[in-house]
Design an enzyme around this catalytic site. Structure first.
Site, PDB file in Angstrom:
ATOM      1  N   THR A  22     -26.101  34.147  89.184  1.00 11.47           N
ATOM      2  CA  THR A  22     -26.724  34.471  88.186  1.00 11.47           C
ATOM      3  C   THR A  22     -27.942  33.518  88.267  1.00 11.47           C
ATOM      4  O   THR A  22     -27.790  32.473  87.710  1.00 11.47           O
ATOM      5  CB  THR A  22     -26.169  34.572  86.795  1.00 11.47           C
ATOM      6  OG1 THR A  22     -25.409  33.240  86.657  1.00 11.47           O
ATOM      7  CG2 THR A  22     -24.917  35.329  86.978  1.00 11.47           C
ATOM      8  N   GLY A  23     -29.097  33.818  88.771  1.00 13.88           N
ATOM      9  CA  GLY A  23     -29.996  33.107  88.526  1.00 13.88           C
ATOM     10  C   GLY A  23     -30.771  33.105  86.959  1.00 13.88           C
ATOM     11  O   GLY A  23     -31.478  34.225  86.848  1.00 13.88           O
ATOM     12  N   THR A  24     -30.706  32.234  86.476  1.00 16.83           N
ATOM     13  CA  THR A  24     -30.104  32.602  84.803  1.00 16.83           C
ATOM     14  C   THR A  24     -31.307  31.840  83.937  1.00 16.83           C
ATOM     15  O   THR A  24     -31.776  30.706  84.418  1.00 16.83           O
ATOM     16  CB  THR A  24     -28.778  32.072  84.865  1.00 16.83           C
ATOM     17  OG1 THR A  24     -27.882  32.745  85.417  1.00 16.83           O
ATOM     18  CG2 THR A  24     -28.645  32.108  83.022  1.00 16.83           C
ATOM     19  N   THR A  25     -31.141  32.299  82.938  1.00 15.14           N
ATOM     20  CA  THR A  25     -31.609  31.399  81.519  1.00 15.14           C
ATOM     21  C   THR A  25     -30.473  31.730  80.542  1.00 15.14           C
ATOM     22  O   THR A  25     -30.340  32.873  80.002  1.00 15.14           O
ATOM     23  CB  THR A  25     -33.079  32.079  81.217  1.00 15.14           C
ATOM     24  OG1 THR A  25     -33.985  32.034  82.063  1.00 15.14           O
ATOM     25  CG2 THR A  25     -33.609  31.094  80.084  1.00 15.14           C
TER      26      THR A  25
END
EC number: 3.4.25.1
Length: 219
Positions: A19-22
């Site tokens: 999950t390339g996430t914020t």
């Protein structure tokens, strides 16, 4: 993947789901607001556009996931199981600090094998709303916290926009604007925004759809 801003362990394996996430959490008087984007990727491909990265650990305690999706969810599942037993033994809900310690201990124990960072937030009768970071085996309580790959784009914004004593609605707006800004800059963050508000009264879930996201100057 839920690609963390400061990953731990080895580099991602080809095809691993992240999950390339914020992710973000904010305290207010009487509770917390947590938020995340929803994009999950494997390499260059987006494999899930609407993944909920806010995972319940107990009735009024949640964690936000970043890093390897499998690793982060495994840590959350282990922590939730331990907290369920903890609550049964104590015959009362676990404290948010106890939940953060469980996550911290699991993350540190398996630090060489996992690529995951979990942010823990919730409400309990002793301390009210609380936000804890657990990166690298540390445990720090903060009035607000951000994480994931998208967080690198919004440090200046959150430092300037945060105000002590914000209302729940102001915290939701603050979280929504910050995550939307990160999604507009970070190619690994996207989709919709999930919001959870946790208070003594319970948990309120909201979803900000793509056509409802705030618009900014560069768009």
């Amino acid at each position: 993947m839920l690609r963390a801003g400061a990953p731990t362990g080895d580099l991602p394996r080809a095809g691993e789901v992240h999950t390339g996430t914020t992710i973000m959490a904010v305290e207010f008087d009487g509770g917390v607001v947590m938020g995340s984007d929803s994009r999950v990727s494997a390499g260059e491909a987006v494999v899930n556009r609407v993944f909920d990265k806010l995972s319940p650990l107990h009735e009024r305690i949640y964690c936000a996931l970043s890093g390897s999706a499998a690793d982060a969810q495994a840590v959350a599942d282990m922590a939730a199981y331990q907290l369920e037993l903890h609550g049964i033994e104590l015959e009362e809900p676990p404290l948010v600090l106890a939940a953060a310690n469980v996550v911290r201990n699991i993350s540190y124990k398996y630090r060489e094998d996992l690529s995951a960072h979990l942010m823990v937030a919730g409400w309990d009768q002793r301390e009210g709303g609380q936000v804890y970071g657990t990166l690298g085996g540390m445990l720090t309580r903060q009035p607000f916290a951000i994480g994931g790959s998208g967080s690198t784009f919004i440090y200046g914004y959150v430092d300037a926009a945060y105000k002590p004593g914000m209302s729940p609605e102001e915290c939701r707006r603050f979280t929504t604007d910050a995550i939307a800004l990160a999604m507009s800059r970070d190619g690994s963050s996207g989709g919709v925004i999930y919001l959870v508000t946790i208070t003594a009264a319970g948990v309120d879930h909201r979803v900000i759809l793509g056509n409802e996201l705030p618009k900014f100057y560069d768009e």
